[in-house]
Design a protein around this motif. Structure first.
Motif, PDB file in Angstrom:
ATOM      1  N   GLU A   6       0.819  -1.152  -0.397  1.00 43.49           N
ATOM      2  CA  GLU A   6      -0.097  -0.077   0.360  1.00 43.49           C
ATOM      3  C   GLU A   6       1.009   1.197   0.051  1.00 43.49           C
ATOM      4  O   GLU A   6       0.906   2.163  -0.951  1.00 43.49           O
ATOM      5  N   ARG A   7       2.066   1.067   0.825  1.00 45.18           N
ATOM      6  CA  ARG A   7       2.561   2.230   0.888  1.00 45.18           C
ATOM      7  C   ARG A   7       3.343   2.646  -0.537  1.00 45.18           C
ATOM      8  O   ARG A   7       3.908   4.141  -0.928  1.00 45.18           O
ATOM      9  N   TYR A  13       1.360   6.393  -6.575  1.00 43.64           N
ATOM     10  CA  TYR A  13       0.498   8.101  -7.008  1.00 43.64           C
ATOM     11  C   TYR A  13       0.894   9.748  -6.972  1.00 43.64           C
ATOM     12  O   TYR A  13       0.292   9.712  -7.983  1.00 43.64           O
ATOM     13  N   ASP A  14       1.362   9.888  -6.114  1.00 41.68           N
ATOM     14  CA  ASP A  14       1.736  11.423  -5.862  1.00 41.68           C
ATOM     15  C   ASP A  14       3.053  11.238  -7.087  1.00 41.68           C
ATOM     16  O   ASP A  14       2.964  12.548  -7.331  1.00 41.68           O
ATOM     17  N   ALA A 202      -9.896   2.612   1.470  1.00 33.94           N
ATOM     18  CA  ALA A 202     -10.525   3.850   2.357  1.00 33.94           C
ATOM     19  C   ALA A 202      -9.215   4.406   1.829  1.00 33.94           C
ATOM     20  O   ALA A 202      -9.658   5.745   1.858  1.00 33.94           O
ATOM     21  N   ARG A 203      -8.080   3.881   2.477  1.00 33.66           N
ATOM     22  CA  ARG A 203      -6.416   4.596   3.008  1.00 33.66           C
ATOM     23  C   ARG A 203      -6.795   5.448   1.359  1.00 33.66           C
ATOM     24  O   ARG A 203      -5.997   6.475   0.914  1.00 33.66           O
ATOM     25  N   HIS A 207      -6.381   8.783  -0.699  1.00 29.05           N
ATOM     26  CA  HIS A 207      -5.490   9.747  -1.223  1.00 29.05           C
ATOM     27  C   HIS A 207      -5.650   9.887  -2.286  1.00 29.05           C
ATOM     28  O   HIS A 207      -4.908  10.732  -2.945  1.00 29.05           O
ATOM     29  N   ARG A 208      -6.105   9.274  -3.551  1.00 26.22           N
ATOM     30  CA  ARG A 208      -6.640   9.087  -4.522  1.00 26.22           C
ATOM     31  C   ARG A 208      -7.848  10.901  -4.373  1.00 26.22           C
ATOM     32  O   ARG A 208      -6.722  11.697  -5.396  1.00 26.22           O
ATOM     33  N   VAL A 209      -8.632  11.381  -3.549  1.00 26.69           N
ATOM     34  CA  VAL A 209      -9.048  12.614  -3.753  1.00 26.69           C
ATOM     35  C   VAL A 209      -7.706  13.346  -3.047  1.00 26.69           C
ATOM     36  O   VAL A 209      -8.622  14.775  -4.282  1.00 26.69           O
TER      37      VAL A 209
END
Length: 239
Positions: A6-7, A13-14, A202-203, A207-209
């Motif tokens: 996940e990390r 994404y960033d 959810a996390r 993050h996407r939002v």
């Protein structure tokens, strides 16, 4: 190569947020122009596939099962944006050929019409990413686990769709066979499936939002895909 976690996915994404925004806009426009196209991937699993391809920059990608070409176009956009790579797609139906835009497929895509089991000896050498979304039976899983994955170099990223529609894979399904085999070999996997890993989902969604990845593209929300590394074996946990 780093483990898919996940990390790690959040960092991707960033890193690729700007390019992903453009790719999402293009995919939304493509789907609007082809209303018959079934978007078989949830937005999150499509994005993770794109991000992993951008990060690992494989020269050869193999896709087993394309249906209408939704996953195909996501993969091809990642290869285009990376500036390298060729996709080899195998499917018993050829709907994708009519849906993939020429500007994505030209010099970047080879489509093989037929069952991959009849072409296994002619698979390209040096597969750098394996994407599987074909028959979802236990028999199919045993075939690619026994015949296909041994041909893939250790550490090669692999994604398999339709595994976690619930907290556990459906009995006797592809997912049940796959998850059991990975557990037996001590091989970790990552999933953002809402049913299996709701906190992870959810996390990542939050993050996407924060990155502005808000407007949905497809209608699916199950995101049951798993991601793992071929040959990434760990000793079994103590009992």
């Amino acid at each position: 190569m780093p483990e898919i976690t996940e990390r790690f996915v959040a960092r991707l994404y960033d890193k690729h947020a700007d390019a992903l925004l453009v790719a999402r806009k293009e995919q939304r426009e493509l789907r609007a122009s082809l209303p018959h196209m079934k978007a078989q991937l949830d937005d999150i699993e499509a994005e993770i596939t794109y991000l992993l391809l951008r990060e690992f920059r494989p020269s050869i990608v193999v896709e087993i099962g394309a249906l209408h070409g939704w996953s195909t176009t996501w993969i091809l956009r990642a290869l285009r944006d990376s500036g390298r790579g060729h996709l080899h797609t195998y499917d018993r139906v050829d709907h994708a050929v009519r849906n993939v835009p020429p500007e994505l497929s030209a010099r970047r895509w080879t489509f093989v019409h037929g069952d991959v089991r009849g072409h296994v000896d002619r698979l390209p050498y040096g597969i750098g990413y394996l994407f599987i979304d074909a028959a979802h039976s236990g028999r199919s899983a045993r075939w690619y686990l026994d015949r296909l994955l041994p041909r893939v170099a250790p550490e090669t990223p692999v994604s398999v769709h339709d595994v976690f529609h619930g907290r556990r894979p459906w009995p006797f399904s592809e997912g049940a066979v796959l998850v059991r085999r990975l557990a037996d070999r001590g091989m970790p996997f990552f999933t953002a499936a809402r049913a299996k890993a709701p906190d992870t989902h959810a996390r990542l969604d939050g993050h996407r939002v924060r990155l502005g990845l808000v407007e949905p593209i497809g209608t699916r929300t199950a995101n049951p895909m798993v991601f793992f590394r071929a040959g990434q074996v760990r000793p079994p946990a103590p009992r």
